[in-house]
Design a protein around this motif. Structure first.
Motif, PDB file in Angstrom:
ATOM      1  N   ALA A  87       0.822  -1.217   0.000  1.00 46.79           N
ATOM      2  CA  ALA A  87       0.000   0.000   0.000  1.00 46.79           C
ATOM      3  C   ALA A  87       0.854   1.265   0.000  1.00 46.79           C
ATOM      4  N   GLY A  88       2.022   1.212  -0.626  1.00 47.21           N
ATOM      5  CA  GLY A  88       2.899   2.372  -0.678  1.00 47.21           C
ATOM      6  C   GLY A  88       3.638   2.650   0.615  1.00 47.21           C
ATOM      7  N   CYS A  89       3.582   1.714   1.560  1.00 42.11           N
ATOM      8  CA  CYS A  89       4.247   1.870   2.863  1.00 42.11           C
ATOM      9  C   CYS A  89       5.207   0.712   3.100  1.00 42.11           C
ATOM     10  N   LEU A  90       6.083   0.885   4.086  1.00 38.28           N
ATOM     11  CA  LEU A  90       6.905  -0.209   4.580  1.00 38.28           C
ATOM     12  C   LEU A  90       6.308  -0.640   5.913  1.00 38.28           C
ATOM     13  N   LEU A  91       5.666  -1.813   5.920  1.00 36.15           N
ATOM     14  CA  LEU A  91       5.017  -2.316   7.138  1.00 36.15           C
ATOM     15  C   LEU A  91       6.019  -3.164   7.910  1.00 36.15           C
ATOM     16  N   ARG A  92       6.099  -2.934   9.231  1.00 36.19           N
ATOM     17  CA  ARG A  92       7.048  -3.675  10.056  1.00 36.19           C
ATOM     18  C   ARG A  92       6.319  -4.415  11.172  1.00 36.19           C
ATOM     19  N   ASP A  93       6.634  -5.697  11.289  1.00 39.04           N
ATOM     20  CA  ASP A  93       6.115  -6.531  12.371  1.00 39.04           C
ATOM     21  C   ASP A  93       7.201  -6.637  13.435  1.00 39.04           C
ATOM     22  N   THR A  94       6.842  -6.491  14.680  1.00 39.42           N
ATOM     23  CA  THR A  94       7.837  -6.491  15.763  1.00 39.42           C
ATOM     24  C   THR A  94       7.554  -7.596  16.766  1.00 39.42           C
ATOM     25  N   PRO A  95       8.592  -8.048  17.495  1.00 42.28           N
ATOM     26  CA  PRO A  95       8.357  -8.994  18.589  1.00 42.28           C
ATOM     27  C   PRO A  95       7.510  -8.341  19.685  1.00 42.28           C
ATOM     28  N   GLY A  96       6.796  -9.154  20.430  1.00 40.16           N
ATOM     29  CA  GLY A  96       6.016  -8.601  21.536  1.00 40.16           C
ATOM     30  C   GLY A  96       6.915  -8.172  22.672  1.00 40.16           C
ATOM     31  N   PHE A  97       6.712  -6.950  23.139  1.00 41.52           N
ATOM     32  CA  PHE A  97       7.500  -6.506  24.294  1.00 41.52           C
ATOM     33  C   PHE A  97       6.946  -7.149  25.562  1.00 41.52           C
ATOM     34  N   VAL A  98       7.790  -7.260  26.556  1.00 38.07           N
ATOM     35  CA  VAL A  98       7.401  -7.878  27.825  1.00 38.07           C
ATOM     36  C   VAL A  98       7.610  -6.847  28.917  1.00 38.07           C
ATOM     37  N   SER A  99       6.535  -6.392  29.509  1.00 37.92           N
ATOM     38  CA  SER A  99       6.636  -5.388  30.564  1.00 37.92           C
ATOM     39  C   SER A  99       7.270  -5.998  31.806  1.00 37.92           C
ATOM     40  N   GLY A 100       8.409  -5.448  32.200  1.00 34.93           N
ATOM     41  CA  GLY A 100       9.103  -5.940  33.390  1.00 34.93           C
ATOM     42  C   GLY A 100       9.860  -7.232  33.186  1.00 34.93           C
ATOM     43  N   GLY A 101       9.963  -7.714  31.938  1.00 33.19           N
ATOM     44  CA  GLY A 101      10.672  -8.967  31.694  1.00 33.19           C
ATOM     45  C   GLY A 101      12.165  -8.830  31.926  1.00 33.19           C
ATOM     46  N   THR A 102      12.766  -9.846  32.551  1.00 34.01           N
ATOM     47  CA  THR A 102      14.190  -9.784  32.874  1.00 34.01           C
ATOM     48  C   THR A 102      15.005 -10.894  32.231  1.00 34.01           C
ATOM     49  N   ASP A 103      14.356 -11.913  31.661  1.00 32.64           N
ATOM     50  CA  ASP A 103      15.130 -12.965  31.019  1.00 32.64           C
ATOM     51  C   ASP A 103      15.671 -12.460  29.692  1.00 32.64           C
ATOM     52  N   ALA A 104      16.665 -13.166  29.165  1.00 37.31           N
ATOM     53  CA  ALA A 104      17.374 -12.698  27.975  1.00 37.31           C
ATOM     54  C   ALA A 104      16.449 -12.531  26.776  1.00 37.31           C
ATOM     55  N   GLY A 238       0.170   5.861   2.208  1.00 34.76           N
ATOM     56  CA  GLY A 238       1.054   5.588   1.097  1.00 34.76           C
ATOM     57  C   GLY A 238       0.984   6.616  -0.006  1.00 34.76           C
ATOM     58  N   SER A 239      -0.140   7.320  -0.083  1.00 27.57           N
ATOM     59  CA  SER A 239      -0.284   8.333  -1.128  1.00 27.57           C
ATOM     60  C   SER A 239      -0.084   9.750  -0.607  1.00 27.57           C
ATOM     61  N   SER A 240       0.302   9.885   0.648  1.00 30.91           N
ATOM     62  CA  SER A 240       0.503  11.210   1.243  1.00 30.91           C
ATOM     63  C   SER A 240       1.975  11.600   1.153  1.00 30.91           C
ATOM     64  N   PRO A 241       2.268  12.917   1.110  1.00 33.99           N
ATOM     65  CA  PRO A 241       3.673  13.365   1.095  1.00 33.99           C
ATOM     66  C   PRO A 241       4.408  12.883   2.346  1.00 33.99           C
ATOM     67  N   LEU A 242       5.650  12.438   2.152  1.00 34.12           N
ATOM     68  CA  LEU A 242       6.417  11.868   3.252  1.00 34.12           C
ATOM     69  C   LEU A 242       7.131  12.924   4.088  1.00 34.12           C
ATOM     70  N   ALA A 243       7.441  14.068   3.507  1.00 33.77           N
ATOM     71  CA  ALA A 243       8.329  15.030   4.160  1.00 33.77           C
ATOM     72  C   ALA A 243       7.836  15.443   5.535  1.00 33.77           C
ATOM     73  N   ASP A 244       6.551  15.825   5.636  1.00 32.38           N
ATOM     74  CA  ASP A 244       6.033  16.297   6.921  1.00 32.38           C
ATOM     75  C   ASP A 244       6.016  15.177   7.955  1.00 32.38           C
ATOM     76  N   ILE A 245       5.613  13.985   7.513  1.00 38.16           N
ATOM     77  CA  ILE A 245       5.573  12.843   8.443  1.00 38.16           C
ATOM     78  C   ILE A 245       6.974  12.520   8.945  1.00 38.16           C
ATOM     79  N   ARG A 246       7.937  12.526   8.037  1.00 40.29           N
ATOM     80  CA  ARG A 246       9.309  12.184   8.418  1.00 40.29           C
ATOM     81  C   ARG A 246       9.915  13.245   9.330  1.00 40.29           C
TER      82      ARG A 246
END
Length: 540
Positions: A87-104, A238-246
């Motif tokens: 859709a004219g964008c770069l979509l990124r999937d991320t790992p789930g963050f863990v609130s207060g997690g201490t393991d590696a 995806g169809s909007s100008p990038l400059a202001d967003i960036r």
């Protein structure tokens, strides 16, 4: 929203963080992101909120093939940041963050997700239908990062699990969605400019874990599941100008960088202020102990001269001057040495007991940990792996940067940071000095024998009564030799005690100037950072 931060001033401030290269690393991170020519949309949320299933639905509805890295399951499946263009964008999937997690794994996933959401044009935060009660502290911090209007979105996902069946009670389902939106806005203080979408990406899990299901599987839910509205919003990006967003993303990134580094600098300031207080205590104790040693030494010198003078005076008026002087010299100087050794040992025991007690204190233990870190020279820079985190661990870099600043300051003063002595009083170095002092006592005893031999020669050479003045002169001369040798013994003992006191307080005293300099530097940098964020000055 407050006024946008001065990006150049923020960079200058970060570049000036004591002892580090944090600004340069952040600049490289930002330049890598700025090179992306599409609008970057990052999907962010805690574990099992439905991020991957949401992305799958969006891709299929957009007519895209779902990549192999996108897996759907109830387990942790996303362990890295993945990207796909749609859709004219770069979509990124991320790992789930863990609130207060201490393991590696939790720390790694949280770091990856934080790094991704820090460098994005649009952030889409996905929360479960029960909302993210445990994750609210993390999400509140995220919301406060000065997002430009329209650049932070929320998605309440899997809403068919909220408790009302949309087929049986569509009005109740819609009302519950509105209620949840209001609850989320209140919990996170979201104003009306922050869009919140209520979606059901896979009604009744009709697609399950299949990677590329036919989009027809969602035909029955498409009219109410909220996906169409979300897709329309992404397509519009995806169809909007990038400059202001960036530009807005740049201001948020650098402003958040200053905020996070400033927060860590405050913690570092508190730690180094505590270290400096321990250093001050060490300097004060050293001064006190050395003053006590000086007083003891001066008293011993006066006592020595008094004892030798008394021995000479008593010998001159005795029936057998030579024998009387020899006996008095051995007895009086032996007692003098015993008293001197006892007093110095008592002082050193006090020093040792005090140091041992102080080392049990948490603040002294933290000081010694810091000193041990300084003594360990850092290794040279290693090549950064392609997926190295830049933003998330920056606060961990602050501590190392501050210690580097202290290390460089000490090295510039010519101090060599070495390991401490084997015990609190440098016992190994003291053994040789104590042996020398004991040898001095043996010499004093030999001098008493010499005095006795001298007396015997005098009796043999002239049986007549010696003239008092001549005898006194000769005894004074021998007494001065005894005094000089005893003084050497005193000096050896005092030098040994001085060195052992210095060894016991070496880290505290030697680092005092550097710590005070660092504390002042941190205080000034924190002040300028606070002014930068408040808009009172440009921070340059």
């Amino acid at each position: 929203m407050s006024d946008p931060i001065d990006v150049d001033a923020a960079k200058n401030w970060l570049n000036a963080v004591p002892g580090g290269e944090i600004g340069q690393r952040l600049e490289q991170s930002w330049q890598d992101f700025a090179a992306v020519t599409e609008t970057v949309v990052t999907i962010y949320g805690s574990y099992d909120t439905g991020k991957s299933s949401l992305l799958r639905r969006l891709l299929i509805e957009l007519g895209q093939e779902v990549p192999a890295w996108l897996t759907i399951s109830a387990r942790h499946e996303t362990f890295e940041v993945n990207e796909i263009r749609a859709a004219g964008c770069l979509l990124r999937d991320t790992p789930g963050f863990v609130s207060g997690g201490t393991d590696a794994r939790a720390e790694m996933n949280t770091g990856l997700a934080s790094d991704a959401i820090a460098r994005t044009d649009i952030g889409i935060v996905v929360v479960p239908p029960q909302l993210a009660t445990a994750e609210y502290p993390v999400l509140r911090d995220l919301v406060q990062q000065e997002w430009a209007p329209g650049s932070l979105w929320f998605v309440i996902s899997r809403f068919d699990e909220a408790g009302i069946d949309p087929d049986d009670d569509p009005d109740g389902y819609r009302a519950l969605g509105e209620h949840k939106v209001g609850e989320l806005r209140a919990a996170l203080s979201l104003d009306e400019r922050v869009p919140v979408y209520v979606v059901c990406q896979d009604f009744a899990q009709m697609a399950g874990t299949e990677r590329n299901p036919d989009s027809a599987v969602w035909d029955e839910s498409r009219s109410w599941d909220g996906i169409s509205e979300l897709i329309a919003a992404i397509t519009a990006l995806g169809s909007s100008p990038l400059a202001d967003i960036r530009q807005a993303a740049a201001q948020r990134f650098w402003g958040s960088s200053v905020q996070q580094v400033l927060h860590q600098l405050r913690e570092e300031f508190a730690t180094r202020l505590e270290n400096a207080a321990v250093s001050d205590e060490g300097e004060q104790r050293r001064a006190s102990w050395l003053a006590q040693l000086d007083t003891l030494t001066r008293a011993a010198e006066a006592d020595l001269r008094g004892r030798v003078s008394a021995a000479v005076g008593d010998a001159v008026d005795s029936p057998d001057p030579a024998q009387s002087f020899a006996q008095a010299l051995k007895t009086s100087l032996g007692a003098w040495y015993a008293a001197l050794k006892r007093d110095i040992d008592k002082l050193l025991r006090s020093v040792g007991d005090t140091v041992a007690t102080e080392r049990m204190r948490p603040d002294w233990q933290r000081f010694e940990e810091m000193a041990a870190t300084l003594r360990h020279e850092p290794s040279g820079p290693e090549p950064a792996p392609d997926d190295e985190l830049i933003y998330a661990p920056v606060v961990r870099q602050v501590g190392n940067a501050v210690l580097n600043a202290l290390r460089h300051y000490e090295q510039s003063r010519g101090l060599k940071l070495t390991s401490p002595a084997s015990d609190a009083l440098g016992a190994s170095s003291g053994v040789d000095r104590m042996a020398a002092a004991a040898a001095g006592v043996s010499v004093i005893a030999e001098l008493a024998v010499i005095a006795e031999q001298f007396a015997n020669r005098q009796r043999a050479a002239n049986a007549a009564v010696q003239q008092r003045a001549q005898l006194q002169s000769e005894l004074v001369s021998v007494g001065e030799e005894a005094t000089a040798l005893a003084q050497k013994t005193l000096n050896d003992l005092a030098d040994d005690a001085h060195q052992r006191i210095s060894d016991a307080t070496a880290d505290q005293v030697e680092l005092r100037d550097g710590l005070r300099h660092l504390v002042d530097e941190l205080r000034n940098h924190i002040t300028s950072g606070e002014a930068l964020l408040s808009g009172l000055r440009d921070g340059s």
